[in-house]
Design a protein around this motif. Sequence first.
Motif, PDB file in Angstrom:
ATOM      1  N   GLN A   1      59.943  56.609  -7.075  1.00 37.33           N
ATOM      2  CA  GLN A   1      59.132  55.553  -7.670  1.00 37.33           C
ATOM      3  C   GLN A   1      59.784  55.099  -8.964  1.00 37.33           C
ATOM      4  O   GLN A   1      60.503  55.858  -9.604  1.00 37.33           O
ATOM      5  CB  GLN A   1      57.728  56.062  -7.982  1.00 37.33           C
ATOM      6  N   ARG A   2      59.467  53.879  -9.368  1.00 39.06           N
ATOM      7  CA  ARG A   2      59.997  53.357 -10.618  1.00 39.06           C
ATOM      8  C   ARG A   2      59.172  53.889 -11.793  1.00 39.06           C
ATOM      9  O   ARG A   2      57.961  53.780 -11.821  1.00 39.06           O
ATOM     10  CB  ARG A   2      59.944  51.828 -10.632  1.00 39.06           C
ATOM     11  N   PHE A   3      59.868  54.471 -12.751  1.00 38.38           N
ATOM     12  CA  PHE A   3      59.285  54.846 -14.038  1.00 38.38           C
ATOM     13  C   PHE A   3      60.166  54.212 -15.098  1.00 38.38           C
ATOM     14  O   PHE A   3      61.308  54.609 -15.279  1.00 38.38           O
ATOM     15  CB  PHE A   3      59.258  56.374 -14.220  1.00 38.38           C
ATOM     16  N   SER A   4      59.657  53.195 -15.771  1.00 40.33           N
ATOM     17  CA  SER A   4      60.470  52.517 -16.776  1.00 40.33           C
ATOM     18  C   SER A   4      59.868  52.618 -18.172  1.00 40.33           C
ATOM     19  O   SER A   4      60.503  52.237 -19.146  1.00 40.33           O
ATOM     20  CB  SER A   4      60.648  51.038 -16.398  1.00 40.33           C
ATOM     21  N   ASP A   5      58.657  53.160 -18.266  1.00 41.40           N
ATOM     22  CA  ASP A   5      58.026  53.350 -19.574  1.00 41.40           C
ATOM     23  C   ASP A   5      58.729  54.506 -20.285  1.00 41.40           C
ATOM     24  O   ASP A   5      59.016  55.537 -19.683  1.00 41.40           O
ATOM     25  CB  ASP A   5      56.548  53.666 -19.377  1.00 41.40           C
ATOM     26  N   ASP A   6      58.994  54.328 -21.553  1.00 40.32           N
ATOM     27  CA  ASP A   6      59.737  55.337 -22.310  1.00 40.32           C
ATOM     28  C   ASP A   6      59.017  56.680 -22.422  1.00 40.32           C
ATOM     29  O   ASP A   6      59.644  57.683 -22.737  1.00 40.32           O
ATOM     30  CB  ASP A   6      60.056  54.819 -23.719  1.00 40.32           C
ATOM     31  N   LYS A   7      57.723  56.719 -22.164  1.00 41.75           N
ATOM     32  CA  LYS A   7      56.991  57.984 -22.287  1.00 41.75           C
ATOM     33  C   LYS A   7      57.121  58.863 -21.041  1.00 41.75           C
ATOM     34  O   LYS A   7      56.573  59.949 -20.992  1.00 41.75           O
ATOM     35  CB  LYS A   7      55.525  57.729 -22.613  1.00 41.75           C
ATOM     36  N   TYR A   8      57.863  58.369 -20.033  1.00 44.93           N
ATOM     37  CA  TYR A   8      58.045  59.116 -18.790  1.00 44.93           C
ATOM     38  C   TYR A   8      59.512  59.438 -18.548  1.00 44.93           C
ATOM     39  O   TYR A   8      60.407  58.764 -19.039  1.00 44.93           O
ATOM     40  CB  TYR A   8      57.531  58.312 -17.593  1.00 44.93           C
ATOM     41  N   PHE A   9      59.740  60.460 -17.723  1.00 47.74           N
ATOM     42  CA  PHE A   9      61.075  60.747 -17.233  1.00 47.74           C
ATOM     43  C   PHE A   9      61.420  59.667 -16.216  1.00 47.74           C
ATOM     44  O   PHE A   9      60.589  59.306 -15.390  1.00 47.74           O
ATOM     45  CB  PHE A   9      61.131  62.129 -16.557  1.00 47.74           C
ATOM     46  N   TRP A  10      62.635  59.161 -16.295  1.00 44.45           N
ATOM     47  CA  TRP A  10      63.090  58.141 -15.349  1.00 44.45           C
ATOM     48  C   TRP A  10      63.810  58.816 -14.201  1.00 44.45           C
ATOM     49  O   TRP A  10      64.525  59.797 -14.384  1.00 44.45           O
ATOM     50  CB  TRP A  10      64.039  57.177 -16.023  1.00 44.45           C
ATOM     51  N   GLY A  11      63.656  58.259 -13.015  1.00 44.91           N
ATOM     52  CA  GLY A  11      64.368  58.750 -11.842  1.00 44.91           C
ATOM     53  C   GLY A  11      65.626  57.940 -11.598  1.00 44.91           C
ATOM     54  O   GLY A  11      66.071  57.171 -12.450  1.00 44.91           O
ATOM     55  N   ARG A  12      66.176  58.104 -10.431  1.00 47.24           N
ATOM     56  CA  ARG A  12      67.379  57.349 -10.050  1.00 47.24           C
ATOM     57  C   ARG A  12      67.032  55.891  -9.821  1.00 47.24           C
ATOM     58  O   ARG A  12      65.953  55.575  -9.310  1.00 47.24           O
ATOM     59  CB  ARG A  12      67.959  57.901  -8.757  1.00 47.24           C
TER      60      ARG A  12
ATOM     61  N   ALA B   1      59.673  62.267 -28.863  1.00 53.79           N
ATOM     62  CA  ALA B   1      59.417  61.395 -30.009  1.00 53.79           C
ATOM     63  C   ALA B   1      58.255  60.443 -29.724  1.00 53.79           C
ATOM     64  O   ALA B   1      57.373  60.260 -30.568  1.00 53.79           O
ATOM     65  CB  ALA B   1      60.673  60.602 -30.360  1.00 53.79           C
ATOM     66  N   ILE B   2      58.224  59.868 -28.539  1.00 55.01           N
ATOM     67  CA  ILE B   2      57.177  58.898 -28.207  1.00 55.01           C
ATOM     68  C   ILE B   2      55.823  59.576 -28.042  1.00 55.01           C
ATOM     69  O   ILE B   2      54.803  59.069 -28.507  1.00 55.01           O
ATOM     70  CB  ILE B   2      57.559  58.119 -26.934  1.00 55.01           C
ATOM     71  N   ARG B   3      55.801  60.722 -27.407  1.00 59.35           N
ATOM     72  CA  ARG B   3      54.539  61.419 -27.157  1.00 59.35           C
ATOM     73  C   ARG B   3      54.157  62.370 -28.293  1.00 59.35           C
ATOM     74  O   ARG B   3      53.131  63.011 -28.226  1.00 59.35           O
ATOM     75  CB  ARG B   3      54.625  62.193 -25.838  1.00 59.35           C
ATOM     76  N   LYS B   4      55.031  62.479 -29.283  1.00 58.07           N
ATOM     77  CA  LYS B   4      54.801  63.377 -30.413  1.00 58.07           C
ATOM     78  C   LYS B   4      54.565  64.808 -29.928  1.00 58.07           C
ATOM     79  O   LYS B   4      53.613  65.472 -30.307  1.00 58.07           O
ATOM     80  CB  LYS B   4      53.656  62.879 -31.282  1.00 58.07           C
ATOM     81  N   LEU B   5      55.488  65.248 -29.073  1.00 54.61           N
ATOM     82  CA  LEU B   5      55.452  66.604 -28.522  1.00 54.61           C
ATOM     83  C   LEU B   5      56.639  67.387 -29.049  1.00 54.61           C
ATOM     84  O   LEU B   5      57.660  66.822 -29.430  1.00 54.61           O
ATOM     85  CB  LEU B   5      55.533  66.563 -26.990  1.00 54.61           C
ATOM     86  N   ASN B   6      56.498  68.692 -29.011  1.00 52.17           N
ATOM     87  CA  ASN B   6      57.592  69.575 -29.360  1.00 52.17           C
ATOM     88  C   ASN B   6      58.604  69.553 -28.198  1.00 52.17           C
ATOM     89  O   ASN B   6      58.212  69.678 -27.039  1.00 52.17           O
ATOM     90  CB  ASN B   6      57.031  70.985 -29.574  1.00 52.17           C
ATOM     91  N   GLU B   7      59.875  69.436 -28.510  1.00 49.01           N
ATOM     92  CA  GLU B   7      60.905  69.404 -27.468  1.00 49.01           C
ATOM     93  C   GLU B   7      60.893  70.674 -26.620  1.00 49.01           C
ATOM     94  O   GLU B   7      61.180  70.627 -25.422  1.00 49.01           O
ATOM     95  CB  GLU B   7      62.289  69.187 -28.080  1.00 49.01           C
ATOM     96  N   ASP B   8      60.545  71.808 -27.233  1.00 50.98           N
ATOM     97  CA  ASP B   8      60.502  73.066 -26.484  1.00 50.98           C
ATOM     98  C   ASP B   8      59.465  73.014 -25.363  1.00 50.98           C
ATOM     99  O   ASP B   8      59.662  73.608 -24.296  1.00 50.98           O
ATOM    100  CB  ASP B   8      60.211  74.248 -27.412  1.00 50.98           C
ATOM    101  N   GLN B   9      58.352  72.310 -25.607  1.00 58.21           N
ATOM    102  CA  GLN B   9      57.334  72.143 -24.560  1.00 58.21           C
ATOM    103  C   GLN B   9      57.931  71.420 -23.360  1.00 58.21           C
ATOM    104  O   GLN B   9      57.680  71.792 -22.209  1.00 58.21           O
ATOM    105  CB  GLN B   9      56.148  71.306 -25.070  1.00 58.21           C
ATOM    106  N   LEU B  10      58.713  70.398 -23.633  1.00 56.63           N
ATOM    107  CA  LEU B  10      59.302  69.619 -22.549  1.00 56.63           C
ATOM    108  C   LEU B  10      60.403  70.402 -21.834  1.00 56.63           C
ATOM    109  O   LEU B  10      60.534  70.299 -20.612  1.00 56.63           O
ATOM    110  CB  LEU B  10      59.846  68.295 -23.082  1.00 56.63           C
TER     111      LEU B  10
END
Length: 187
Positions: free
Chosen positions: A57-68, A144-153
Amino acid sequence: MKKYFLPSLKLTLVTIILCSICYPLLIALIAKLAPGRGDGEKVMVNGKVVGYANVGQRFSDDKYFWGRPSAVDYNSAGSGGSNKGPSNADYLKTVADRIDSFLVHNPQVKKEEIPAELVTASGSGLDPHISPKSARVQIKRIAAIRKLNEDQLVTLVQQYTEKPLLGLLGPEKINVLKLNIALDNLK
Protein backbone atom coordinates in the motif's frame (compact mmCIF):
# COMPACT_ATOMS: atom_id res chain seq x y z
CA MET A 1 -4.41 -41.71 -40.07
CA LYS A 2 -7.31 -43.24 -38.11
CA LYS A 3 -4.76 -45.19 -36.12
CA TYR A 4 -3.36 -41.97 -34.58
CA PHE A 5 -6.45 -39.77 -34.54
CA LEU A 6 -8.47 -41.55 -31.84
CA PRO A 7 -5.58 -41.88 -29.33
CA SER A 8 -4.66 -38.21 -29.95
CA LEU A 9 -8.24 -37.12 -29.33
CA LYS A 10 -8.43 -39.18 -26.12
CA LEU A 11 -5.11 -37.76 -24.87
CA THR A 12 -6.30 -34.22 -25.65
CA LEU A 13 -9.55 -34.72 -23.71
CA VAL A 14 -7.74 -36.24 -20.73
CA THR A 15 -5.26 -33.34 -20.70
CA ILE A 16 -8.07 -30.78 -20.90
CA ILE A 17 -9.89 -32.41 -17.98
CA LEU A 18 -6.70 -32.61 -15.88
CA CYS A 19 -5.43 -29.10 -16.63
CA SER A 20 -8.74 -27.22 -16.84
CA ILE A 21 -10.80 -28.91 -14.15
CA CYS A 22 -8.84 -31.12 -11.74
CA TYR A 23 -5.77 -28.89 -11.24
CA PRO A 24 -7.74 -25.64 -10.62
CA LEU A 25 -10.03 -27.44 -8.18
CA LEU A 26 -7.03 -28.86 -6.30
CA ILE A 27 -5.42 -25.41 -6.07
CA ALA A 28 -8.73 -23.86 -4.90
CA LEU A 29 -9.03 -26.55 -2.21
CA ILE A 30 -5.47 -25.91 -0.99
CA ALA A 31 -6.18 -22.14 -0.94
CA LYS A 32 -9.24 -22.69 1.28
CA LEU A 33 -6.93 -24.28 3.86
CA ALA A 34 -4.55 -21.30 3.86
CA PRO A 35 -4.86 -18.20 6.10
CA GLY A 36 -7.59 -15.97 4.67
CA ARG A 37 -9.24 -19.00 3.07
CA GLY A 38 -7.91 -18.10 -0.39
CA ASP A 39 -9.00 -14.47 -0.25
CA GLY A 40 -5.73 -13.12 1.13
CA GLU A 41 -4.88 -12.31 4.73
CA LYS A 42 -7.09 -9.36 5.66
CA VAL A 43 -5.63 -6.87 8.14
CA MET A 44 -8.32 -5.52 10.48
CA VAL A 45 -8.30 -2.47 12.75
CA ASN A 46 -11.31 -1.86 14.99
CA GLY A 47 -13.35 -4.39 13.03
CA LYS A 48 -12.66 -2.76 9.65
CA VAL A 49 -10.49 -4.13 6.85
CA VAL A 50 -7.61 -1.67 6.29
CA GLY A 51 -5.69 -3.75 3.78
CA TYR A 52 -4.23 -7.10 2.92
CA ALA A 53 -0.98 -8.45 4.37
CA ASN A 54 0.23 -9.70 0.99
CA VAL A 55 -0.41 -6.51 -1.04
CA GLY A 56 1.66 -3.35 -0.72
CA GLN A 57 0.00 0.00 0.00
CA ARG A 58 1.06 3.59 -0.47
CA PHE A 59 2.31 5.36 2.65
CA SER A 60 3.51 8.85 1.81
CA ASP A 61 2.81 10.68 5.07
CA ASP A 62 6.04 11.42 6.92
CA LYS A 63 4.67 9.95 10.16
CA TYR A 64 4.64 6.45 8.62
CA PHE A 65 7.21 3.99 7.37
CA TRP A 66 7.24 4.01 3.57
CA GLY A 67 7.21 0.81 1.55
CA ARG A 68 8.56 0.07 -1.89
CA PRO A 69 7.40 2.22 -4.78
CA SER A 70 4.93 0.59 -7.14
CA ALA A 71 5.13 0.47 -10.93
CA VAL A 72 1.36 -0.18 -11.04
CA ASP A 73 0.30 2.46 -8.49
CA TYR A 74 -0.53 -0.29 -5.95
CA ASN A 75 -3.37 -1.63 -8.13
CA SER A 76 -3.57 -5.32 -7.28
CA ALA A 77 -5.72 -5.99 -10.35
CA GLY A 78 -2.80 -5.03 -12.59
CA SER A 79 0.27 -6.53 -10.95
CA GLY A 80 3.49 -6.01 -12.87
CA GLY A 81 6.81 -4.24 -13.14
CA SER A 82 7.71 -1.33 -15.36
CA ASN A 83 9.76 -3.43 -17.82
CA LYS A 84 12.28 -0.60 -18.02
CA GLY A 85 15.91 -1.61 -17.72
CA PRO A 86 18.64 0.11 -15.67
CA SER A 87 19.91 1.95 -18.76
CA ASN A 88 16.50 3.41 -19.71
CA ALA A 89 16.56 7.22 -19.38
CA ASP A 90 12.95 7.43 -18.15
CA TYR A 91 13.62 4.80 -15.50
CA LEU A 92 16.79 6.54 -14.34
CA LYS A 93 14.89 9.84 -14.05
CA THR A 94 12.13 8.15 -12.04
CA VAL A 95 14.67 6.64 -9.65
CA ALA A 96 16.53 9.96 -9.35
CA ASP A 97 13.24 11.73 -8.56
CA ARG A 98 12.46 9.14 -5.88
CA ILE A 99 15.92 9.62 -4.36
CA ASP A 100 15.49 13.41 -4.33
CA SER A 101 12.05 13.09 -2.74
CA PHE A 102 13.37 10.69 -0.09
CA LEU A 103 16.22 13.07 0.77
CA VAL A 104 13.81 16.01 1.10
CA HIS A 105 11.74 14.05 3.63
CA ASN A 106 14.79 12.49 5.33
CA PRO A 107 17.45 15.25 5.36
CA GLN A 108 19.58 13.43 7.94
CA VAL A 109 20.14 10.51 5.51
CA LYS A 110 22.95 10.55 2.96
CA LYS A 111 22.20 9.50 -0.60
CA GLU A 112 24.44 6.42 -0.36
CA GLU A 113 22.57 5.24 2.78
CA ILE A 114 19.24 4.87 0.96
CA PRO A 115 18.47 1.19 0.34
CA ALA A 116 17.73 0.51 -3.33
CA GLU A 117 14.37 -1.02 -2.51
CA LEU A 118 13.04 2.35 -1.29
CA VAL A 119 13.57 3.93 -4.73
CA THR A 120 12.97 0.99 -7.10
CA ALA A 121 9.69 -0.84 -7.68
CA SER A 122 9.42 -4.57 -7.14
CA GLY A 123 8.76 -6.99 -9.97
CA SER A 124 5.08 -7.27 -9.06
CA GLY A 125 4.69 -3.62 -8.10
CA LEU A 126 2.85 -4.81 -4.99
CA ASP A 127 5.58 -5.89 -2.57
CA PRO A 128 4.23 -5.39 1.00
CA HIS A 129 7.63 -5.83 2.66
CA ILE A 130 10.78 -3.83 3.23
CA SER A 131 14.06 -4.87 4.78
CA PRO A 132 14.93 -3.95 8.37
CA LYS A 133 17.59 -1.61 6.94
CA SER A 134 14.90 0.27 4.98
CA ALA A 135 12.85 0.66 8.14
CA ARG A 136 15.84 1.80 10.24
CA VAL A 137 16.81 4.51 7.76
CA GLN A 138 13.37 6.10 8.30
CA ILE A 139 13.40 6.04 12.12
CA LYS A 140 14.82 9.56 12.67
CA ARG A 141 12.11 11.15 10.50
CA ILE A 142 9.27 9.30 12.21
CA ALA A 143 10.64 9.84 15.72
CA ALA A 144 10.93 13.60 15.13
CA ILE A 145 7.43 13.95 13.68
CA ARG A 146 5.71 11.76 16.26
CA LYS A 147 7.90 13.03 19.11
CA LEU A 148 8.91 9.48 20.03
CA ASN A 149 12.14 8.10 21.37
CA GLU A 150 14.16 6.48 18.56
CA ASP A 151 14.78 3.45 20.79
CA GLN A 152 11.02 2.79 20.85
CA LEU A 153 10.99 2.67 17.07
CA VAL A 154 14.09 0.45 16.91
CA THR A 155 12.34 -1.99 19.26
CA LEU A 156 9.16 -1.85 17.16
CA VAL A 157 11.12 -2.59 13.98
CA GLN A 158 12.81 -5.54 15.71
CA GLN A 159 9.43 -6.87 16.90
CA TYR A 160 7.95 -6.78 13.39
CA THR A 161 10.98 -8.23 11.61
CA GLU A 162 10.03 -11.59 10.11
CA LYS A 163 12.89 -14.08 10.07
CA PRO A 164 13.74 -16.21 7.01
CA LEU A 165 11.64 -19.33 6.52
CA LEU A 166 13.19 -22.15 8.58
CA GLY A 167 15.99 -19.72 9.41
CA LEU A 168 17.45 -20.25 5.92
CA LEU A 169 15.14 -19.33 3.06
CA GLY A 170 14.75 -15.68 2.09
CA PRO A 171 15.82 -12.45 3.74
CA GLU A 172 14.56 -10.81 6.91
CA LYS A 173 11.59 -8.60 6.08
CA ILE A 174 8.98 -6.34 7.61
CA ASN A 175 5.35 -6.01 6.55
CA VAL A 176 4.92 -2.23 6.21
CA LEU A 177 1.15 -2.21 6.82
CA LYS A 178 1.42 -4.21 10.05
CA LEU A 179 4.37 -2.08 11.21
CA ASN A 180 2.45 1.16 10.60
CA ILE A 181 -0.61 -0.14 12.44
CA ALA A 182 1.61 -0.97 15.42
CA LEU A 183 3.19 2.48 15.10
CA ASP A 184 -0.25 4.10 15.38
CA ASN A 185 -0.91 2.05 18.51
CA LEU A 186 2.27 3.21 20.28
CA LYS A 187 1.62 5.31 23.35
